[in-house]
Write an enzyme that holds these catalytic residues in place. Structure first.
Site, PDB file in Angstrom:
ATOM      1  N   HIS A 266       0.961  -1.364  -0.034  1.00  0.00           N
ATOM      2  CA  HIS A 266      -0.170   0.182   0.034  1.00  0.00           C
ATOM      3  C   HIS A 266       1.026   1.268  -0.069  1.00  0.00           C
ATOM      4  O   HIS A 266       1.660   1.475   0.936  1.00  0.00           O
ATOM      5  CB  HIS A 266      -0.788  -0.080   1.059  1.00  0.00           C
ATOM      6  CG  HIS A 266      -1.841   0.984   1.469  1.00  0.00           C
ATOM      7  ND1 HIS A 266      -2.046   1.880   2.428  1.00  0.00           N
ATOM      8  CD2 HIS A 266      -2.725   1.597   0.618  1.00  0.00           C
ATOM      9  CE1 HIS A 266      -2.899   2.743   2.371  1.00  0.00           C
ATOM     10  NE2 HIS A 266      -3.445   2.412   1.177  1.00  0.00           N
TER      11      HIS A 266
ATOM     12  N   GLU B 204      -0.065  -0.852  -4.786  1.00  0.00           N
ATOM     13  CA  GLU B 204      -1.029   0.390  -4.981  1.00  0.00           C
ATOM     14  C   GLU B 204      -0.252   1.477  -4.714  1.00  0.00           C
ATOM     15  O   GLU B 204       0.590   1.569  -3.903  1.00  0.00           O
ATOM     16  CB  GLU B 204      -2.089   0.114  -3.583  1.00  0.00           C
ATOM     17  CG  GLU B 204      -3.303   0.899  -3.901  1.00  0.00           C
ATOM     18  CD  GLU B 204      -3.202   2.286  -3.005  1.00  0.00           C
ATOM     19  OE1 GLU B 204      -4.052   3.053  -3.361  1.00  0.00           O
ATOM     20  OE2 GLU B 204      -2.212   2.477  -2.415  1.00  0.00           O
TER      21      GLU B 204
ATOM     22  N   ASP C 168      -1.070   6.113  -5.580  1.00  0.00           N
ATOM     23  CA  ASP C 168      -2.202   7.258  -5.830  1.00  0.00           C
ATOM     24  C   ASP C 168      -1.730   8.211  -6.632  1.00  0.00           C
ATOM     25  O   ASP C 168      -0.540   8.944  -6.459  1.00  0.00           O
ATOM     26  CB  ASP C 168      -2.476   8.175  -4.640  1.00  0.00           C
ATOM     27  CG  ASP C 168      -2.782   7.070  -3.241  1.00  0.00           C
ATOM     28  OD1 ASP C 168      -3.971   6.551  -3.348  1.00  0.00           O
ATOM     29  OD2 ASP C 168      -1.989   6.638  -2.563  1.00  0.00           O
TER      30      ASP C 168
ATOM     31  N   HIS D 162      -0.340  10.833  -2.456  1.00  0.00           N
ATOM     32  CA  HIS D 162      -1.751  10.350  -1.737  1.00  0.00           C
ATOM     33  C   HIS D 162      -2.623  11.713  -1.512  1.00  0.00           C
ATOM     34  O   HIS D 162      -3.812  11.551  -1.889  1.00  0.00           O
ATOM     35  CB  HIS D 162      -1.490   9.721  -0.401  1.00  0.00           C
ATOM     36  CG  HIS D 162      -2.878   9.403   0.191  1.00  0.00           C
ATOM     37  ND1 HIS D 162      -3.563  10.224   1.205  1.00  0.00           N
ATOM     38  CD2 HIS D 162      -3.577   8.197   0.110  1.00  0.00           C
ATOM     39  CE1 HIS D 162      -4.568   9.801   1.689  1.00  0.00           C
ATOM     40  NE2 HIS D 162      -4.717   8.573   0.871  1.00  0.00           N
TER      41      HIS D 162
ATOM     42  N   GLU E 117      -4.902   4.436  -8.001  1.00  0.00           N
ATOM     43  CA  GLU E 117      -5.880   5.097  -7.824  1.00  0.00           C
ATOM     44  C   GLU E 117      -5.921   6.211  -8.078  1.00  0.00           C
ATOM     45  O   GLU E 117      -5.026   6.917  -7.729  1.00  0.00           O
ATOM     46  CB  GLU E 117      -5.852   4.945  -6.085  1.00  0.00           C
ATOM     47  CG  GLU E 117      -7.154   5.567  -5.428  1.00  0.00           C
ATOM     48  CD  GLU E 117      -7.159   5.767  -4.133  1.00  0.00           C
ATOM     49  OE1 GLU E 117      -6.557   5.092  -3.232  1.00  0.00           O
ATOM     50  OE2 GLU E 117      -8.075   6.608  -3.680  1.00  0.00           O
TER      51      GLU E 117
HETATM   52  O1  G3P Z   1      -6.950   2.122  -2.674  1.00  0.00           O
HETATM   53  C1  G3P Z   1      -7.159   1.733  -1.154  1.00  0.00           C
HETATM   54  C2  G3P Z   1      -6.670   2.543  -0.379  1.00  0.00           C
HETATM   55  O2  G3P Z   1      -5.386   3.097  -0.606  1.00  0.00           O
HETATM   56  C3  G3P Z   1      -7.764   3.823  -0.227  1.00  0.00           C
HETATM   57  O3  G3P Z   1      -7.278   4.647   0.806  1.00  0.00           O
HETATM   58  O4  G3P Z   1      -6.652   6.836   1.747  1.00  0.00           O
HETATM   59  O5  G3P Z   1      -5.117   4.941   1.492  1.00  0.00           O
HETATM   60  O6  G3P Z   1      -5.973   6.164  -0.568  1.00  0.00           O
HETATM   61  P1  G3P Z   1      -6.233   5.816   0.906  1.00  0.00           P
HETATM   62 CA    CA Z   2      -4.718   4.502  -2.056  1.00  0.00          CA
END
Ligand code: G3P
Ligand code: CA
Length: 241
Positions: free
Chosen positions: A6, A34, A36, A49, A109
């Site tokens: 993450h 993952e 952003d 993020h 994301e």
């Molecule tokens: O994509 C899953 C998760 O990352 C969503 O929450 O706030 O960590 O981007 P956040």
């Molecule tokens: Ca995310």
């Protein structure tokens, strides 16, 4: 249970940096990474993020108010007197290109549910195609409209709809966004397993609450699996694998 990094290996290294992604790419058995994406003032896709740079860099303000050249001057503290920069999506694909051609995935994301980043969907799809890794990418967003748009541009794109509760993910899916998977918060499994058994359910864990003491108890992944979760996004995937 499939395990994802993450924001990269984001507990031990600064989140969403080439350093954190490189460390994740070295982990044997990891399903993928993952990250952003946001859009700069001059239309570049960058990996961060937050909509603002305040929390993770030495700058202040919204990413959309910075050009890429300006953003690149900001520093992300990586410890021991070393610094990272906010990476562009292109730099990340450059770094992971070979790895993605193996059995490795990228969950991108789109952070477009707070600020409307016009044109983000076309930009990221074009870039992913330029690297020829479209079969290794899953697009996710809290915005059902954005995922719907992605499917219109690229019907074969794999998508995951984000929300806190799995029931809300399902609600958005049935609203017509066409997502291929549900991406709820790990505590948000509010439906019996039978109701979600036909879906890929990738659960996420928020934040980095204990930077000074990252090694708490390990989560009980078997218990999560019994709830119907198929994949988890973890800040410390290296501890589980
Ligand atoms: O994509 C899953 C998760 O990352 C969503 O929450 O706030 O960590 O981007 P956040
Ligand atoms: Ca995310």
């Amino acid at each position: 249970m499939k395990i994802w990094a993450h924001r990269g290996c984001s507990q031990m290294y600064p989140e969403n940096t080439l350093l954190a992604f490189g460390k994740a790419a070295e982990i044997k058995g990891l399903t993928g990474i993952e990250l952003d994406i946001q859009l700069t003032k001059d239309g570049h896709l960058v990996v961060c993020h937050d909509e603002r740079v305040d929390r993770t860099t030495d700058g202040i303000g919204e990413i959309r108010q910075y050009t890429l050249a300006e953003l690149k001057r900001l520093r992300i503290d990586a410890g021991d007197g070393k610094y990272e920069q906010i990476p562009t999506m292109e730099e990340v694909l450059e770094l992971l290109e070979d790895k993605l051609k193996e059995e490795f995935m990228l969950n991108i994301e789109l952070k477009n549910s707070i600020l409307p980043y016009e044109g983000m969907e076309e930009k990221i799809i074009n870039l992913v195609h330029r690297y020829g890794v479209q079969n290794r990418v899953i697009y996710s967003s809290f915005s059902a409209l954005s995922l719907e748009f992605i499917k219109k541009i690229e019907p074969n794109a794999e998508t995951g709809i984000l929300d806190t509760k799995v029931s809300d993910c399902l609600y958005k899916l049935k609203g017509g966004c066409g997502a291929d998977a549900l991406h709820p918060y790990w505590r948000g499994i509010d439906l019996p397993k039978e109701r979600i058994a036909d879906y890929t359910v990738r659960a996420w864990f928020a934040g980095h609450l204990y930077p000074e003491n990252p090694t708490g108890n390990l989560l009980d992944l078997e218990m999560l699996e019994q709830k119907g979760i198929t994949d988890v996004f973890l800040n410390e995937p290296e501890r589980y694998l």
